[in-house]
Motif scaffolding. Sequence first.
Motif, PDB file in Angstrom:
ATOM      1  N   GLU A  44     -34.615  10.881 -55.565  1.00  0.00           N
ATOM      2  CA  GLU A  44     -33.327  10.301 -55.176  1.00  0.00           C
ATOM      3  C   GLU A  44     -33.365   8.778 -55.270  1.00  0.00           C
ATOM      4  OE1 GLU A  44     -29.342  10.514 -53.795  1.00  0.00           O
ATOM      5  OE2 GLU A  44     -30.682  12.162 -54.319  1.00  0.00           O
ATOM      6  N   THR A  67     -25.506  14.566 -58.293  1.00  0.00           N
ATOM      7  CA  THR A  67     -24.956  13.754 -57.207  1.00  0.00           C
ATOM      8  C   THR A  67     -24.548  14.586 -55.999  1.00  0.00           C
ATOM      9  OG1 THR A  67     -22.727  13.906 -58.190  1.00  0.00           O
ATOM     10  CG2 THR A  67     -24.090  12.010 -58.818  1.00  0.00           C
ATOM     11  N   LYS A  68     -24.543  15.892 -56.133  1.00  0.00           N
ATOM     12  CA  LYS A  68     -24.130  16.749 -55.024  1.00  0.00           C
ATOM     13  C   LYS A  68     -25.297  17.006 -54.078  1.00  0.00           C
ATOM     14  CE  LYS A  68     -20.621  19.056 -57.847  1.00  0.00           C
ATOM     15  NZ  LYS A  68     -20.144  20.338 -58.405  1.00  0.00           N
ATOM     16  N   ALA A  69     -24.994  17.061 -52.798  1.00  0.00           N
ATOM     17  CA  ALA A  69     -26.020  17.311 -51.783  1.00  0.00           C
ATOM     18  C   ALA A  69     -26.686  18.651 -52.028  1.00  0.00           C
ATOM     19  CB  ALA A  69     -25.396  17.291 -50.388  1.00  0.00           C
ATOM     20  N   GLY A  70     -28.013  18.672 -51.936  1.00  0.00           N
ATOM     21  CA  GLY A  70     -28.763  19.898 -52.126  1.00  0.00           C
ATOM     22  C   GLY A  70     -29.114  20.212 -53.564  1.00  0.00           C
TER      23      GLY A  70
END
Length: 232
Positions: free
Chosen positions: A69, A146-149
């Motif tokens: 990240e 870019t999405k969580a998880g």
Amino acid sequence: MGGCHSYPSASEADDSTLRPSDISNNKLGINNNNLDERPYLQPQYVCQRITTTDINTLTSLPPGVDRSEWLASNSVAFFKHINLFSSALSEFCTPSTCPTAYGPGNILYTWTDEQGRKLKCSAPLYFDYAMSYIQDLLTDEEVFPTKAGSVFPNGFIFLVQKVFLLLFRTLAHIYWSHYQETLVLGLQPHLNTLFTHLTMFSLQHGLLEPEDTQPMQDLICALRQGQETGSN
């Protein structure tokens, strides 16, 4: 991914910015590939930056942050900063002034296409290929999610290394071929700050090989020494 970082302004005004009349025999748009001396190594330019912030604090992985990240976030930030900087000099980097893409010591950069063929092209075309390639990667959700998880793909580090190599070459070409224009525009503090941050981040996270950075090692050492002196 995290947002882009920006550099705070230095508290003291820079009174040493050159004006066009200060550079003798300067021809804007004519690159300096054949200069015997490297003006960007002169002490009065090496010391110039736009921030007094310790770059080490900007490169270190923050506690609790996933390494992939962190690399992804910084890839986006460096791309935006360097793409914007190179755009400011684009009128001086043309097929006529730079018919080939050179770095320090007249090292030739060739673009490898999708068929694996090496293409000798002008500097603006080479760096247009480079920036388009990076932008395509950064906007690909399968590569830079870019999405969580979301999970980063296998080989993610290799792709980040390619991004940083192309960004490094972009700044190396500016130093080697367009430093006079950088001085006239008063952009050398920004260029030094960007280059110092990029190289220190790459070194800390293993993103550039020694053979990649060797042509600019003299400047890397000079800027690093200045960074250490300024932080003491």
